[in-house]
Design an enzyme around this catalytic site. Structure first.
Site, mmCIF file in Angstrom:
data_model
loop_
_atom_site.group_PDB
_atom_site.id
_atom_site.type_symbol
_atom_site.label_atom_id
_atom_site.label_comp_id
_atom_site.label_asym_id
_atom_site.label_seq_id
_atom_site.Cartn_x
_atom_site.Cartn_y
_atom_site.Cartn_z
ATOM 1 N N ASP A 410 0.822 -1.209 0.000
ATOM 2 C CA ASP A 410 0.000 0.000 0.000
ATOM 3 C C ASP A 410 0.860 1.266 0.000
ATOM 4 O O ASP A 410 1.604 1.517 0.954
ATOM 5 C CB ASP A 410 -0.884 -0.068 1.265
ATOM 6 C CG ASP A 410 -1.966 0.979 1.288
ATOM 7 O OD1 ASP A 410 -1.920 1.902 0.461
ATOM 8 O OD2 ASP A 410 -2.850 0.866 2.148
ATOM 9 N N GLY A 469 -5.173 3.559 -7.817
ATOM 10 C CA GLY A 469 -5.402 3.804 -9.245
ATOM 11 C C GLY A 469 -4.561 4.923 -9.836
ATOM 12 O O GLY A 469 -4.767 5.321 -10.986
ATOM 13 N N ASP A 490 -10.561 4.106 -1.039
ATOM 14 C CA ASP A 490 -11.193 3.096 -0.178
ATOM 15 C C ASP A 490 -12.720 3.087 -0.314
ATOM 16 O O ASP A 490 -13.363 4.135 -0.335
ATOM 17 C CB ASP A 490 -10.852 3.371 1.291
ATOM 18 C CG ASP A 490 -9.375 3.132 1.566
ATOM 19 O OD1 ASP A 490 -8.596 3.029 0.603
ATOM 20 O OD2 ASP A 490 -9.019 3.053 2.747
HETATM 21 C C1 GLA Z 1 -5.407 2.254 2.977
HETATM 22 C C2 GLA Z 1 -5.954 1.132 2.102
HETATM 23 C C3 GLA Z 1 -6.956 0.324 2.892
HETATM 24 C C4 GLA Z 1 -6.291 -0.249 4.134
HETATM 25 C C5 GLA Z 1 -5.679 0.868 4.955
HETATM 26 C C6 GLA Z 1 -4.830 0.331 6.098
HETATM 27 O O1 GLA Z 1 -6.399 3.164 3.299
HETATM 28 O O2 GLA Z 1 -6.525 1.660 0.942
HETATM 29 O O3 GLA Z 1 -7.494 -0.711 2.100
HETATM 30 O O4 GLA Z 1 -5.323 -1.185 3.756
HETATM 31 O O5 GLA Z 1 -4.848 1.705 4.170
HETATM 32 O O6 GLA Z 1 -4.263 1.341 6.875
#
Ligand code: GLA
Length: 679
Positions: A410, A469, A490
């Protein structure tokens, strides 16, 4: 006080006329929008504000504060029943000053009986309020809608201020949410005789440990077998788990069989040993949408147990993925999370809730499932825990040593690396920084680094790229060894979120293929809530639509709910093998929208056997009741068997030249059919 009384008690602005005979007649009244029940509005999140913003602050547009109005989000929708009793709606509209991030932009639209009556045009933060004045004579149903103004952020704060109706006499207006609350079960119960539901194709790399479960429904005990298994693999007769390893590349056609007291089932499996893995979209569970920073090894084990006990494992659900918060967070107030990021040798340190990662992986594998975890290319994760920056090789080795099968990687604090900001102190800079994510050279690099180290490990690790994205990740995700990549920010369990993510998927669709999946984020059915679980706020029809679309999109299917609170309705959504089969089709195409009729969008996905899955998806607030004939627009020509996949029933034999389909699609709902050519 009832709504009716409240409205009557606040009638203001009376125009009192004196007739020629001196009799007082009430000919008009003013009803303020803020006096209606605004809680029925659907919006991104938060509580719709009456005389305040969604954050509970004074309504403010371009520096001017307003006393009355409705504070909401873009996107949002409020439906009001006027029954022809209002003559005029007036308001000032604009973006509230309180949220400044991501260049707020939105458009305000007024619909009367489904006709667009007025639009503000795109408005941006700082624009002075625009005047809305709409004649309403005869309008029965009014909808106040705010849509995204093109910045892709669906949570801008928007205000309808000084908003009011003029009426011809005393009137009471009701707001309502037009989407049905009725939960109804469509998926038939599985039969007692065996049925094999696992995917038709499985990819593995030469030399990697092989693990594939023959997922099957039907009474236990069940005896499993496999004909044509290549050398190096064996099947456990009792559990149906195939293990071993293949030393050389090649394609192997295997016939799987499952037998019980009621009968026997067979199914072909194509094992492709080569470079590519994840030949069908990953299916499983992830801790984030449910537990967020409250995840623990115990909760992960319980989720894995529930995957088995609920029977989900028999429908192909495989991965049990730990999201953020298995690592330490140096600044956390919660002692169980606090600690150093790494040991003296630079090895990642787990927090006190995850004392034995290898033991946890073994536990999950012993159930016939697989296990995943999470990190960031930056120095810390979105939750401020240890990231992999500078330690990528060592981390990939740790994951492999522990026996992990999946990594979600991430972006988060990587933007701070690009900025040259301090890379060892999460308290100094914000975790989430998009900097550099929108320029190709800096966007790709960190994912390539980890992608290469993962490939060097002696086991197959599905690589899930998460950077929301940026820089059209679908165009280069494969080049960094990515198996799937998030295409969006998210998800939340709201209609606005699911709808907007869904509408944004077509652009990446051509890049989906076996081993490469566009990821519109995890599922929001069941009890979700990011540490504060509650039943999904999506209405039942919206949940059918969500699952159908994610299937059509060939999206990774990651359940985000509390697995110990699976109710019958949610299980019905997650155990329909014919719907899952669309998602897991070996051709690996992603559906796109081929036709739009009003708010009905028709998505078509080509399948390996020459048939097509068609989702008639109703994004509108009224039922779509139509006779459908435009089959050539969907690429359908000839004679077809039409099957309703949710009900698992053949409906008709259809000749596309002369035939028609009666469609009755619920508001915010779906009808999902498969068209199989008659040979
Ligand atoms: C981001 C990701 C989420 C999750 C959080 C965890 O927001 O997009 O899916 O993994 O981090 O902190």
């Amino acid at each position: 006080m009832s709504i009716t009384k409240r409205i009557k008690s606040v009638i203001s602005g009376l125009i009192i006329l004196f007739s020629a005979f001196g009799i007082q007649t009430i000919t008009a009244q003013t009803v303020w929008l803020d006096q209606l029940d605004l809680s029925t509005a659907t919006q991104g999140y938060g509580t719709p504000g009456s005389n305040k913003t969604v954050d509970g602050k004074p309504l403010t547009i371009a520096g001017k504060t307003y006393e009355r109005g409705f504070g909401s989000h873009s996107e949002s929708s409020l439906t009001i029943l006027l029954e022809g009793k209002a003559t005029l709606f007036t308001a000032q509209v604009g973006i509230d000053d309180e949220v400044k991030g991501q260049r707020p932009a939105a458009e305000f639209v007024v619909y009367g009986d489904n006709q667009k009556l007025w639009s503000s045009g795109v408005m941006r933060l700082g624009d002075t309020a625009r005047t809305c004045s709409v004649k309403l004579n005869g309008v029965r149903k009014l909808e106040l809608v705010v849509i995204d103004g093109g910045n892709g952020n669906y949570y801008d704060h928007v205000d309808w201020v000084d908003a009011k109706f003029e009426t011809t006499g005393v009137a009471t207006f009701k707001t309502f949410n037009p989407i049905s609350n009725e939960q109804y079960i469509l998926t038939p119960k599985p039969s007692a005789s065996p049925k094999i539901n696992s995917a038709k194709v499985f990819g593995v790399r030469p030399g990697s440990p092989f693990q594939f479960l023959v997922a099957a429904t039907g009474d236990r005990p069940m005896i499993f077998s496999a004909r044509g298994l290549p050398k190096g693999l064996k099947i456990n007769k009792k559990t149906g788990v195939i293990t071993g390893s293949l030393s050389k590349a090649g394609t192997f056609e295997v016939t799987l069989a499952a037998k019980n007291a009621k009968g026997k089932a067979e199914k072909k499996l194509r094992i492709v040993c080569g470079d590519r893995i994840s030949l069908t979209p990953p299916m499983g569970w992830n801790s984030w949408n449910c537990f967020a920073n409250e995840v623990s090894a115990d909760k992960v084990k319980r989720a894995a147990d529930a995957m088995v006990k609920s029977g989900l494992i028999n429908h192909g659900w495989t991965y049990v993925n730990i999201d953020d918060f298995w690592e330490n967070n140096r600044d956390s107030k919660d002692e169980s999370l606090r600690g150093e990021f790494r040991d003296v040798d630079g090895n990642i340190v787990t927090n006190s809730r995850f004392v034995d990662m290898k033991g946890l992986a073994d536990y999950v594998h012993d159930l016939g499932l697989k296990i995943g975890l999470y990190s960031s290319p930056g120095p810390w994760t979105c939750g401020g825990c240890a990231g992999s920056y500078g330690y990528e090789k060592q981390d990939a080795e740790s994951y492999a040593k522990w026996g992990f099968d999946y990594l979600k990687y991430d972006w988060c604090s990587y933007g701070n690396v690009i900025n040259g900001l301090p890379n060892n102190d999460p308290s100094k800079v914000s975790s989430l920084s998009y900097n550099g994510g929108n320029e190709l050279n800096t966007a790709i690099k960190p994912f390539k680094v980890m992608g290469e180290y993962l490939r060097q490990q002696p086991r197959d690790i599905v690589y899930s790229v998460c950077q929301y994205g940026m820089s059209d990740v679908w165009k280069w995700g494969d080049s960094v060894n990515g198996n799937c990549w998030r295409t969006t920010n998210d998800i939340t369990d709201t209609w606005v979120s699911v709808k907007n993510i869904a509408l944004d998927q077509d652009k990446s669709a051509p890049y989906a293929k076996p081993g490469n999946w566009n990821d519109p984020d995890m599922l929001v059915v069941g009890h979700v809530g990011w540490g504060n679980p509650h039943p999904s706020k999506l209405k039942p029809d919206e949940q059918y639509l969500h699952i159908s679309l994610w299937s059509l999109f060939s999206a990774p299917l990651l359940i985000g709910c509390d697995m110990e609170k699976l109710d019958d309705f949610t299980l019905n959504l997650l155990t329909n093998d014919e719907v899952i089969e669309i998602n897991q089709d070996p051709l690996g195409k992603q559906a796109t929208c081929l036709q739009t009729i009003g708010e009905l969008r028709i998505y078509v996905k080509e399948l390996e056997d020459g048939s097509r899955a068609v989702g008639f998806c109703n994004f509108g607030i009224d039922r779509a009741d139509i006779s459908y004939k435009d089959f050539e627009k969907l690429g359908l020509n000839g004679q077809f068997v039409v099957r309703d996949l949710w009900r698992q029933k053949d409906l008709s034999n259809l000749a596309t030249e002369s035939g028609e389909l009666k469609l009755n699609v619920p508001a915010h709902g779906v009808v999902l059919y498969k068209f199989t050519p008659v040979k």
